[in-house]
Scaffold this active site. Structure first.
Site, PDB file in Angstrom:
ATOM      1  N   ASP A 392      17.665 -60.720 -32.093  1.00 58.46           N
ATOM      2  CA  ASP A 392      18.174 -62.051 -32.410  1.00 58.46           C
ATOM      3  C   ASP A 392      18.406 -62.779 -31.089  1.00 58.46           C
ATOM      4  OD1 ASP A 392      19.329 -64.169 -33.896  1.00 58.46           O
ATOM      5  OD2 ASP A 392      21.321 -63.363 -33.525  1.00 58.46           O
ATOM      6  N   LYS A 560      18.917 -90.866 -23.744  1.00 58.97           N
ATOM      7  CA  LYS A 560      18.760 -89.546 -23.145  1.00 58.97           C
ATOM      8  C   LYS A 560      17.720 -88.792 -23.963  1.00 58.97           C
ATOM      9  CE  LYS A 560      22.520 -87.348 -25.765  1.00 58.97           C
ATOM     10  NZ  LYS A 560      23.847 -86.711 -25.715  1.00 58.97           N
ATOM     11  N   ARG A 594      18.576 -76.064 -19.253  1.00 63.79           N
ATOM     12  CA  ARG A 594      18.034 -76.990 -20.254  1.00 63.79           C
ATOM     13  C   ARG A 594      18.164 -78.409 -19.709  1.00 63.79           C
ATOM     14  NH1 ARG A 594      19.278 -74.319 -25.726  1.00 63.79           N
ATOM     15  NH2 ARG A 594      19.704 -76.389 -26.530  1.00 63.79           N
ATOM     16  N   THR A 674      14.570 -65.533 -34.429  1.00 63.04           N
ATOM     17  CA  THR A 674      15.774 -66.368 -34.437  1.00 63.04           C
ATOM     18  C   THR A 674      15.676 -67.456 -35.493  1.00 63.04           C
ATOM     19  OG1 THR A 674      17.121 -67.875 -33.095  1.00 63.04           O
ATOM     20  CG2 THR A 674      14.784 -67.802 -32.599  1.00 63.04           C
ATOM     21  N   GLY A 675      16.819 -67.871 -35.978  1.00 63.15           N
ATOM     22  CA  GLY A 675      16.884 -68.995 -36.904  1.00 63.15           C
ATOM     23  C   GLY A 675      16.943 -70.331 -36.192  1.00 63.15           C
ATOM     24  N   LYS A 795      12.795 -61.842 -41.101  1.00 61.00           N
ATOM     25  CA  LYS A 795      13.028 -60.909 -40.002  1.00 61.00           C
ATOM     26  C   LYS A 795      12.707 -59.488 -40.439  1.00 61.00           C
ATOM     27  CE  LYS A 795      16.684 -63.518 -37.588  1.00 61.00           C
ATOM     28  NZ  LYS A 795      18.040 -63.444 -36.994  1.00 61.00           N
ATOM     29  N   ASN A 818      23.062 -62.549 -40.657  1.00 64.89           N
ATOM     30  CA  ASN A 818      21.657 -62.870 -40.854  1.00 64.89           C
ATOM     31  C   ASN A 818      20.728 -61.830 -40.227  1.00 64.89           C
ATOM     32  OD1 ASN A 818      22.691 -63.882 -38.350  1.00 64.89           O
ATOM     33  ND2 ASN A 818      20.773 -64.964 -38.037  1.00 64.89           N
ATOM     34  N   ASP A 819      21.278 -60.888 -39.468  1.00 64.93           N
ATOM     35  CA  ASP A 819      20.466 -59.835 -38.848  1.00 64.93           C
ATOM     36  C   ASP A 819      20.530 -58.515 -39.616  1.00 64.93           C
ATOM     37  OD1 ASP A 819      19.866 -61.543 -36.617  1.00 64.93           O
ATOM     38  OD2 ASP A 819      21.874 -61.134 -35.849  1.00 64.93           O
TER      39      ASP A 819
END
Length: 1101
Positions: A392, A560, A594, A674-675, A795, A818-819
């Site tokens: 994840d 931006k 980022r 990953t979500g 997954k 979720n994993d």
């Protein structure tokens, strides 16, 4: 009809509010969940069934039955039943303990309390007693008990905010809204108690992003979509209260539908052992047949001479029947080739290895006081054979904390510090941070180390002031003032939270907002700006803008967004500054930050008025409305002036880069599932050095149909093959591809580094039967695979696909609910006790607090466990064949009578006492190299992946060695004692002396053999390490991963999410949008459309 059968036949669900009697006739599941495998009644039969799936246990049970037959048993039955019962009991106790903790976890969840509307009043009810059709009240920060239809909330227009981290790993808030007709119910208990609406909807399924249904109430029907539903596992945020009607409960909820069943996991060595036990049994049968035939011949030719003094039954006098009985006698005698003590020793060794993991201080996380924990004792050696790691992202690779790290303003960078000689100083915990005490509104958790930026602000640099003014105005953050005037930002995106917090600390504090105004405090002075327009973000625009009017009447557009998009919108006079800022962005990108470009534009009132009329016309249009609005945005977002750029760090967990680099050197492939959005996941990929500029290609699969996905796969294979072979002719490519399918695989012929990025929608098609082989072939060629926007079930499907077709040992690691399905599907499941709770840990086989400990778990503990277990098994089979086959040779000299060479107690105690300590010590403590060498030389992990240390070939070598040793142990003493007489002319030996001599020699020889193995191992010392230190590559990403949901701009300007009433409107302060359609637009735009993401080296297929 049973409930399980009913659920299989369910094609439509009908639920009536506040009517349990109506709903019970459908036998819907209640809200009780269970992840355990057993209960009191089923434990014994199911556990014994699982244990007797191990062939050896069934084999020993069979031997026990034989030993109970007096005519064929030459050994007492207790020699088998005692160790068999001991092994079954130890394993059962261990399994019961594991399942007890699952029951304990289930009870904690099932006994949580919710307020349920029963008989016209709210009552506290346990979660497990909640049923479909019940109306539940939720309060802020509470977990959602079941899948609910949102009826009303404390927010205007029935809005509520939820966090879905347990479902998709995302911590940014999402908005849900009730139907207008039910939002009017508010918190009026009497009206809610009279609500008798009937919901007809889809049956239970695992689709998290889709819901179709219809509410029938008061002779009207209202369509229901996913935006009206709150799923179990979500957390209510920024909403005081809400009421919901239970649609799906317990195992029918989408969260549980995505959670795989608890599976019985066995290691590859266990599976190999099952095969070997069958082979050994076949070998034993062959030896028994040989000795039985010998007994029949001997009885026929010689046996009659002994009948004068050896009285036997008439039946036994038959040579053939005597041989039959002798066969079973030898099966019992020779069964020690696989003694049950082998399995006792294996469990003891595994238990020791598990404790080593638990006791490892280097895997202890002091900040949370969390130890590493082996939650199972049966999978340790599998840790030394991992080929694929499925990870994840959020909370596993990252800390899920965004921080404002650096910036570039007007051509100058801020964020780094230098000494008096101009040398860069590395920032650490001891570095002195900027003192923000001059600002009473500053966030005490914010850290920045470049003092020159604060000096520029204090000196009144207009560009720096404009930079932070933009950050304080251009966003979707909602402020909330707590007690004692403490300002809290409720962020729908952690990225925006980091930027607004930075502006706050540097003196530009975002204070409040209404649909038409934004109030900020600029260096202690409160200023209110009129919000004239909000140009929202989406994945195509990759930018967002606001148009505001300051108290002096000046109108400005602040924007931006992604630098490659924004640079195209700049005024030509920005060429020099753009080049300089672009260099800074490349530097920021190379550090894995980022990036985001910042620009503004001054507008005059006449131009803005004309443009606003154009926008209103586009908003009112029915044909191509979105395209016309986008064109209006493009019209005003041009000729902007560049201010600079920001660099946000999505903080990786400590040691992630080094761990990934080390695991890659160990030939372990890491796939990120990953979500999160594609851009977010790719940024993390670059931060972790999983994606680099040195890669030959980065394939992005984003097809919207199965045909599109197939076409993209086809193009990817063409590129892979052409790059590797130089073929450019299509016919030659197809011809060569057919050859590869008949012979070697494409993976063996392709050279270079490639990466594959695929989103959840495309992955759904890729996992279908007709495309999964194509997907797997390309993915396994690539060095890095990142799957974005995937559901928990997807997954698990990816893991199952690799397990099934690659026959590789897999490991899944994650930290959220979720994993869980992925963790259960993989051979090894690892849970991280992180930000998202303990659900993943409770479903895992191993757990710890930081991703970096995975390196030590695999390369040290896993490798050692595999090495020790393989060495133990080789030695154990060797010594037991050497021990047992002496009976085979002796059979030719005792008339094939099933007479044992050794004393019965020696046979019983050989593995338990005489040879137990050396082999156990070797299996528990042996090390071929030190732990530091195991980490420094990751290529030492390779033998486990290739299964080199214990396989069928190694097994036969051990057998051959054992046969040879048994031959020598028997015939050398036999030759020495043969025809030897003492001084008195009598034989100096008898049967007992001969047996003791062989037994003593056996113990000495097999014990010395342990030392010989150790010496051979000591000669294999590793070469000097050539492991490269991982470093960030210089790369620049041309997109910024906006994490907030599209449509928030319209939500803010509509005022639907604000409690302010009778807002003043005047002049240009009027809201630009006709807000009647904001909900429809929000629903339409919620689904992410992953479109063109421009990368210098990315192939957009």
């Amino acid at each position: 009809m049973f409930c399980g059968e009913k659920k299989l036949l369910e094609t439509e669900r009908r639920v009536k509010a506040n009517d349990r009697e109506f709903n019970e006739k459908f036998q819907y599941a209640n809200n009780r969940i269970h992840t355990s495998k057993y209960n009191v009644l089923t434990f014994l039969p199911i556990n014994l069934f699982e244990q007797f799936q191990r062939v050896a246990n069934a084999y020993f049970l069979f031997l026990l039955i034989l030993q109970l037959i007096p005519e064929i048993s030459s050994l007492s039955w207790f020699t088998t039943i005692v160790p068999l019962v001991l092994v079954l009991t130890i394993t059962a106790v261990k399994d019961a303990t594991d399942d007890f903790f699952r029951h304990k976890s289930d009870n904690q969840v099932n006994n949580r309390l919710s307020e349920v509307l029963i008989n016209g009043r709210l009552q506290s009810e346990k979660w497990m007693n909640v049923k479909a059709g019940d109306i539940i009240k939720l309060e802020n920060n509470q977990f959602v008990a079941a899948d609910l239809l949102l009826l009303s909330s404390s927010e205007p227009h029935g809005l509520c905010y939820i966090e879905t981290a347990e479902l998709d790993g995302e911590t940014n808030l999402k908005v849900r809204h009730a139907l207008p007709v039910t939002s009017e119910l508010g918190a009026d208990i009497s009206r809610l108690a009279k609500f008798d609406g009937v919901v007809a909807c889809e049956p239970p399924n695992n689709k998290l992003d889709k819901f179709t249904g219809e509410l029938s109430w008061k002779d009207n029907k209202y369509p229901l979509s996913n935006e009206k539903i709150i799923l179990r596992g979500c957390v209510l945020r920024n909403t005081s209260w809400c009421f919901g009607m239970v649609i799906f409960a317990g195992p029918d909820t989408k969260l549980m539908q995505n959670s795989g069943r608890t599976k019985f996991k066995r290691t590859s060595i266990d599976r190999l052992m099952n095969t070997l036990v069958l082979w050994i049994f076949g070998f034993l049968v062959c030896m028994g047949i040989i000795l039985a035939i010998g007994n029949s011949i001997w009885e026929h030719q010689v046996g009659d001479y002994f009948q004068a003094f050896l009285f036997r039954d008439e039946v036994v006098k038959n040579p053939i029947f005597s041989g039959f009985l002798t066969f079973w006698s030898y099966v019992i005698i020779l069964n020690t080739v696989v003694p049950i003590s082998l399995y006792v020793s294996v469990e003891v060794i595994r238990l020791g290895h598990s404790h080593f993991i638990n006791w490892d201080r280097k895997m202890y996380y002091s900040k949370k006081e969390t130890l590493a924990e082996a939650r199972t004792t049966t999978l340790n050696e599998e840790l030394g054979q991992i080929e694929y790691v499925f990870s994840d992202k959020t909370g596993t690779l990252t800390q899920n904390i965004m921080t404002f790290n650096k910036c570039s303003i007007n051509g100058r960078t801020y964020g780094e510090i230098y000494d008096n000689l101009g040398r860069k100083i590395e920032i650490n915990e001891k570095t002195k941070s900027v003192d923000f005490s001059f600002n009473p509104q500053a966030d005490s958790r914010f850290r920045f180390y470049d003092h020159s930026l604060i000096e520029s602000i204090k000196l009144g640099d207009p560009k720096v002031h404009e930079f932070f003014r933009l950050l304080a105005l251009c966003h979707t953050v909602m402020p909330e003032e707590k007690n004692e005037g403490k300002l809290i930002y409720q962020v729908q995106s952690p990225d925006e939270g980091a930027l607004v917090t930075a502006a706050r600390n540097f003196g530009f504090v975002f204070k409040s907002r209404t649909p038409e105004t934004i109030t900020i405090e600029e260096m202690g002075k409160v200023v209110t700006y009129q919000l004239l327009a909000f140009l929202d973000f989406n994945n195509i625009r990759k930018r967002m803008s606001v148009i505001v009017q300051n108290p002096e009447g000046q109108i400005k557009l602040y924007c931006k967004g992604a630098d490659t998009i924004l640079f195209e919108k700049l005024h030509p006079s920005n060429e020099e500054l753009m080049t300089l800022t672009s260099d800074h962005l490349s530097e920021f990108g190379g550090e894995g930050l980022r990036t985001l470009a910042i620009a503004y534009r001054d507008l005059n009132e006449e131009y803005f008025t004309e443009w606003f009329k154009l926008l209103e016309e586009a908003s009112r249009g029915l044909d191509m409305r979105d395209e016309r609005i986008a064109a209006a945005y493009e019209e005003i977002e041009r000729d902007m002036m560049l201010l600079g750029a920001t660099a946000i760090e999505d903080k990786l967990q400590d040691g992630v880069i080094e761990t990934i680099a080390s695991l890659s050197l160990a030939n372990i492939k890491i796939w990120v599932l990953t979500g999160d959005k594609q851009e977010t996941a790719m940024n993390i990929g670059y931060s972790c050095n999983m994606l680099t500029d040195d890669m030959n290609e980065v394939f992005v699969i984003s097809g919207q149909t199965a045909a599109d996905v197939w076409e993209e796969f086809k193009k990817a294979k063409e590129i892979l093959f052409e790059r590797s072979t130089g073929f450019t002719n299509g016919y030659a490519f197809c011809e060569k591809l057919q050859e590869l399918k008949l012979g070697s695989t494409v993976e063996e012929t392709v050279t270079g580094d490639y990466a594959l990025i695929i989103n959840g929608h495309s992955l759904g098609y890729a996992l279908e039967a007709n495309l999964q082989n194509e997907f797997l072939e390309i993915a396994c060629i690539c060095k890095t695979v990142i799957c974005c926007r995937v559901t928990p079930l997807q997954k698990a499907q990816v893991v199952e696909l690799v397990k099934m077709h690659r026959k590789a040992v897999t490991l899944a690691i994650g930290d959220g609910a979720n994993d869980i399905s992925m963790i259960k599907s993989a051979h090894i499941g690892v849970g991280i006790s992180g930000q998202e709770g303990m659900q993943a840990v409770l479903a895992s086989d191993y757990s710890f607090a930081q991703f970096r400990y995975l390196q030590r778990l695999l390369l040290v503990h896993g490798r050692w466990s595999y090495f020790r277990m393989c060495k133990f098994l080789c030695y154990f089979f060797y010594k037991n064949f050497a021990f047992t086959l002496v009976h085979f040779w002796f059979g030719f000299f005792c008339g094939f009578s099933a007479q044992t060479v050794y004393d019965q107690w020696f046979i019983t105690l050989f593995n338990i006492v005489y040879t137990s300590l050396p082999v156990l010590a070797m299996g528990i403590f042996d090390q071929d190299v030190s732990e530091q060498n195991s980490l420094d030389y990751p290529n030492l992990y390779g033998p486990g992946q290739l299964n080199l240390l214990f396989n069928k070939r190694k097994f036969f070598i051990c057998i051959a060695h054992g046969v040879y040793t048994s031959f020598a142990l028997f015939f050398i003493p036999y030759g020495v004692f043969y025809n030897v007489a003492g001084e008195d002319g009598k034989h100096i030996t008898d049967y007992q002396s001969f047996a003791v001599t062989i037994a003593t020699s056996l113990v000495i020889v097999v014990s010395v053999q342990v030392r010989q193995l150790q010496r051979a191992q000591d000669k294999a010392t590793p070469l000097k390490s050539h492991k490269r230190q991982p470093r960030r590559t210089s790369s620049r990403r041309s997109g910024y991963a906006f994490a907030h949901q599209e449509g928030y701009g319209e939500l803010i300007t509509s005022g639907k999410n604000m409690r302010v009433k009778n807002l003043p409107t005047s002049g240009l302060g009027k809201t630009m949008y006709n807000s009647t359609s904001w909900i429809e637009n929000l629903c339409k735009k919620t689904t992410d459309t992953v479109n063109s993401f421009s990368l210098d080296r990315t192939v957009k297929l």
